[in-house]
Design a protein around this motif. Sequence first.
Motif, PDB file in Angstrom:
ATOM      1  N   ARG A  98       0.824  -1.217   0.000  1.00 66.49           N
ATOM      2  CA  ARG A  98       0.000   0.000   0.000  1.00 66.49           C
ATOM      3  C   ARG A  98       0.852   1.258   0.000  1.00 66.49           C
ATOM      4  NH1 ARG A  98      -5.287   0.666   1.256  1.00 66.49           N
ATOM      5  NH2 ARG A  98      -6.460  -1.257   1.357  1.00 66.49           N
ATOM      6  N   LYS A 145      -5.680  -0.355   8.229  1.00 70.01           N
ATOM      7  CA  LYS A 145      -4.973  -0.258   6.958  1.00 70.01           C
ATOM      8  C   LYS A 145      -4.833   1.209   6.609  1.00 70.01           C
ATOM      9  CE  LYS A 145      -8.044  -2.792   5.062  1.00 70.01           C
ATOM     10  NZ  LYS A 145      -8.975  -3.507   4.213  1.00 70.01           N
ATOM     11  N   HIS A 186      -5.250   5.108   0.926  1.00 64.23           N
ATOM     12  CA  HIS A 186      -4.273   5.732   0.013  1.00 64.23           C
ATOM     13  C   HIS A 186      -4.359   7.252   0.001  1.00 64.23           C
ATOM     14  CE1 HIS A 186      -7.733   5.807  -2.689  1.00 64.23           C
ATOM     15  NE2 HIS A 186      -7.074   6.683  -3.404  1.00 64.23           N
ATOM     16  N   PRO A 230     -10.906  -0.101  -4.777  1.00 63.03           N
ATOM     17  CA  PRO A 230      -9.911   0.592  -3.947  1.00 63.03           C
ATOM     18  C   PRO A 230      -8.859   1.322  -4.779  1.00 63.03           C
ATOM     19  CG  PRO A 230      -9.607  -1.791  -3.840  1.00 63.03           C
ATOM     20  CD  PRO A 230     -10.868  -1.549  -4.618  1.00 63.03           C
ATOM     21  N   GLY A 231      -8.380   2.437  -4.246  1.00 63.59           N
ATOM     22  CA  GLY A 231      -7.345   3.219  -4.937  1.00 63.59           C
ATOM     23  C   GLY A 231      -6.152   2.373  -5.370  1.00 63.59           C
ATOM     24  N   PRO A 232      -5.610   1.515  -4.501  1.00 64.07           N
ATOM     25  CA  PRO A 232      -4.458   0.698  -4.923  1.00 64.07           C
ATOM     26  C   PRO A 232      -4.857  -0.461  -5.851  1.00 64.07           C
ATOM     27  CG  PRO A 232      -4.566   0.922  -2.523  1.00 64.07           C
ATOM     28  CD  PRO A 232      -5.874   1.372  -3.062  1.00 64.07           C
ATOM     29  N   ARG A 258      -5.778  -6.895  -4.074  1.00 65.89           N
ATOM     30  CA  ARG A 258      -6.509  -8.173  -4.223  1.00 65.89           C
ATOM     31  C   ARG A 258      -5.629  -9.313  -4.735  1.00 65.89           C
ATOM     32  NH1 ARG A 258     -12.103  -5.609  -6.724  1.00 65.89           N
ATOM     33  NH2 ARG A 258     -12.546  -4.348  -4.868  1.00 65.89           N
ATOM     34  N   TRP A 300     -23.174  -4.652  -2.728  1.00 65.01           N
ATOM     35  CA  TRP A 300     -22.347  -3.450  -2.599  1.00 65.01           C
ATOM     36  C   TRP A 300     -21.092  -3.577  -3.465  1.00 65.01           C
ATOM     37  CZ3 TRP A 300     -21.930   1.327  -0.473  1.00 65.01           C
ATOM     38  CH2 TRP A 300     -20.646   1.822  -0.210  1.00 65.01           C
ATOM     39  N   GLN A 301     -20.515  -4.764  -3.445  1.00 62.03           N
ATOM     40  CA  GLN A 301     -19.206  -4.956  -4.068  1.00 62.03           C
ATOM     41  C   GLN A 301     -18.909  -6.440  -4.104  1.00 62.03           C
ATOM     42  OE1 GLN A 301     -16.485  -3.018  -1.510  1.00 62.03           O
ATOM     43  NE2 GLN A 301     -15.026  -2.515  -3.090  1.00 62.03           N
ATOM     44  N   ALA A 321     -19.948   0.396   3.853  1.00 62.18           N
ATOM     45  CA  ALA A 321     -18.697  -0.364   3.881  1.00 62.18           C
ATOM     46  C   ALA A 321     -18.044  -0.458   5.257  1.00 62.18           C
ATOM     47  CB  ALA A 321     -17.687   0.165   2.871  1.00 62.18           C
ATOM     48  N   LYS A 359     -18.252  -8.504   8.101  1.00 61.75           N
ATOM     49  CA  LYS A 359     -17.282  -7.508   8.552  1.00 61.75           C
ATOM     50  C   LYS A 359     -17.898  -6.778   9.718  1.00 61.75           C
ATOM     51  CE  LYS A 359     -15.085  -3.115   7.505  1.00 61.75           C
ATOM     52  NZ  LYS A 359     -14.731  -2.091   6.535  1.00 61.75           N
ATOM     53  N   THR A 419     -12.507  -8.068   6.825  1.00 65.14           N
ATOM     54  CA  THR A 419     -12.686  -6.795   6.139  1.00 65.14           C
ATOM     55  C   THR A 419     -13.330  -7.134   4.799  1.00 65.14           C
ATOM     56  OG1 THR A 419     -10.421  -7.032   5.407  1.00 65.14           O
ATOM     57  CG2 THR A 419     -10.815  -5.465   7.166  1.00 65.14           C
TER      58      THR A 419
HETATM   59  P1  XMP Z   1     -12.323  -2.846   3.929  1.00 64.34           P
HETATM   60  O1  XMP Z   1     -11.452  -3.822   3.232  1.00 64.34           O
HETATM   61  O2  XMP Z   1     -11.574  -1.938   4.850  1.00 64.34           O
HETATM   62  O3  XMP Z   1     -12.930  -1.938   2.795  1.00 64.34           O
HETATM   63  O4  XMP Z   1     -13.483  -3.501   4.629  1.00 64.34           O
HETATM   64  C1  XMP Z   1     -13.963  -0.983   2.990  1.00 64.34           C
HETATM   65  C2  XMP Z   1     -14.229  -0.291   1.673  1.00 64.34           C
HETATM   66  O5  XMP Z   1     -13.140   0.563   1.320  1.00 64.34           O
HETATM   67  C3  XMP Z   1     -12.603   0.202   0.059  1.00 64.34           C
HETATM   68  N1  XMP Z   1     -11.155   0.395   0.171  1.00 64.34           N
HETATM   69  C4  XMP Z   1     -10.500   1.452  -0.335  1.00 64.34           C
HETATM   70  N2  XMP Z   1     -10.923   2.453  -1.097  1.00 64.34           N
HETATM   71  N3  XMP Z   1      -8.728   3.308  -1.162  1.00 64.34           N
HETATM   72  C5  XMP Z   1     -10.033   3.380  -1.520  1.00 64.34           C
HETATM   73  O6  XMP Z   1     -10.407   4.310  -2.243  1.00 64.34           O
HETATM   74  C6  XMP Z   1      -8.224   2.331  -0.396  1.00 64.34           C
HETATM   75  O7  XMP Z   1      -7.041   2.309  -0.083  1.00 64.34           O
HETATM   76  C7  XMP Z   1      -9.167   1.346   0.039  1.00 64.34           C
HETATM   77  N4  XMP Z   1      -9.039   0.224   0.775  1.00 64.34           N
HETATM   78  C8  XMP Z   1     -10.281  -0.338   0.866  1.00 64.34           C
HETATM   79  C9  XMP Z   1     -13.028  -1.221  -0.162  1.00 64.34           C
HETATM   80  O8  XMP Z   1     -13.071  -1.549  -1.541  1.00 64.34           O
HETATM   81  C10 XMP Z   1     -14.386  -1.243   0.507  1.00 64.34           C
HETATM   82  O9  XMP Z   1     -15.396  -0.725  -0.330  1.00 64.34           O
END
Ligand code: XMP
Length: 594
Positions: free
Chosen positions: A293, A342, A345, A392-394, A399, A524-525, A551, A586, A590
């Motif tokens: 990251r 985490k 970004h 996600p940004g990264p 993944r 959602w995703q 989320a 979650k 996560t």
């Molecule tokens: P997690 O994995 O924390 O994800 O349960 C929650 C939501 O955030 C998104 N996600 C990100 N979005 N930059 C983003 O713009 C990031 O670094 C990032 N990390 C997680 C993830 O897809 C989910 O919708």
Amino acid sequence: MMKKIVILDFGGQYAHLIATRIRHLGVYSEIRFPADAPTDLLDVAGVILSGGPSSVYAPDRPQFDKAWLDVAVPVLGLCYGHQTIAMETGGRVHRGEIHEFGAADLRHDGQSALLKGIPTPTRVWMSHGDEVDAVGEGFKVVGSTDNCRFAAVENLSAGRFGVQFHPEVTHSAHGQILLSNFLDICGCERNWDMGGQVERLSQKLREQAQGRKVFLLVSGGVDSTVAFELLNKALGADRVLGLHIDNGLMRQNESTAVMDFMKQQGFDNLRIADASELFLSRLDGVWEPERKRKIIGDTFLDVQAEETAKLGLDPEEWLLAQGTIYPDTIESGGTKNAATIKTHHNRVPAILKLIEAGKIVEPLAELYKDEVRALGEALGIPHDLVWRHPFPGPGLGVRLLCQGPQSPEATPESVQAASAVAAARGYAVFALPVRSVGVQGDGRTYAQPAALTGPCDWKTLETVATELTNRVRAFNRVVFHVAGATDFVAIEAYTTRSRLQLLRTLDAEVTSWLKREGFYETIWQMPVALLPILAGGREVVVLRPVISREAMTASFWEAPADKLAELAARLLELGAGAVLYDCTHKPPGTIEWE
Ligand code: XMP
């Protein structure tokens, strides 16, 4: 002046839920921390004290500045907030004999301003151990349930109210009416709607920019697309420059699609930089998720600096914009001061420095995701783009799970404990030789997933997943083995073009399945992750579809078994060795696997 409601966050996810409810009722809401003194109250019409996981007697309960109870505007306490008001105004709270979780029937005499228009009895949702057993002077009981005498109380002349239940959850049948009544008591006008926000946010952007120009990284996701459209509208295309960086971690054909879309929208102020070589070379040999990251975040900034230098943009004249949204900027009380789960970004150290220096604008920073979508629609962005799943940004960088030379190996005791839980319900357990990030209690976990084989019965799988992660600390997730081999072997694996290509192909298949079957807007995703594990000699894929609102919490989606079997068969044909399905909520999992 647009008046707002302040919500004090006592922990958990309650505060965000209350904030979205208030906004849906047409009033802007903002989250603050109870330990912070009440300042800047000029545009505040009322205060809500949220629920929270603590007991008001716990030594480590969230700190609270009592001056919040002296403010001149109405105050409403919910659950923990109700108990806090009782305790601080001369009442009493005791540890309840009967812990009350779930539905209860509230009875009231119809006279209270807070309960106006709500039938009696009405179904309310309770979740508490402690209970108020005496209220302060001036308060009277206006509603009770069989087990809870002080379920709704008020001191009308002082403008102080408290309810033991949670009106913000949909299980409380008339909760929205109660919150709406509170807004009336506060004298709020209902003027928060996204259509009306375009002009206000544009005006704010013009003030922040003060004649300067704005540079924005456009990934093509909902947030950056909406931010780009808004910037163009507010400042004019000649003061905005977008840069799309192809980091080599995008989905299939993503970069081309983004550029095409922006052209169709009439924008020619978006450039593209192909930096995939740089990103992938820096990720070479790296397996730790947080390091990946950080590298990706820093590389974005380096590429952006290089591009702006090439263009000769004067840093004095240019600001950097980001599509950050509200939940990304506000930690919840439950995670405040806790270990980093985490690094987002948009909040890497280099960005934090720029924020301090006043060089960053974040036009969506006040909005929740559903509001960004409504704003996108108000700006005329096509429906399909506005309703794209978050990414996600990264990118696929998170993944595509990597692994160094060492892979984890669960102890025989952990496997035995997990097997006992699973066998009782007819499942066998494999400990997967990989770790993934999760969130349990207050912190980040980095632990192994347990894979179950057996019938595709979601209700039982949900029970096993919950029991197993609660009881056996070595596992932070539970996956169901849908198809393929089960001879799992760990491999050393990093971010490579060929692994990315496989993940992209599988991911594209999943997306087209979701759309074809009409599931895309139900969930959602649906992240698709590739693991550094072989089964039948090929890499293992995990499907992670979730239902969520914001989320912050999520439940796994129960896919129809026959449709899932068809998808899994296709993924095996495309090169996966086994298809796993994440059935962890979650928390403790996560949404993303990384
Ligand atoms: P997690 O994995 O924390 O994800 O349960 C929650 C939501 O955030 C998104 N996600 C990100 N979005 N930059 C983003 O713009 C990031 O670094 C990032 N990390 C997680 C993830 O897809 C989910 O919708």
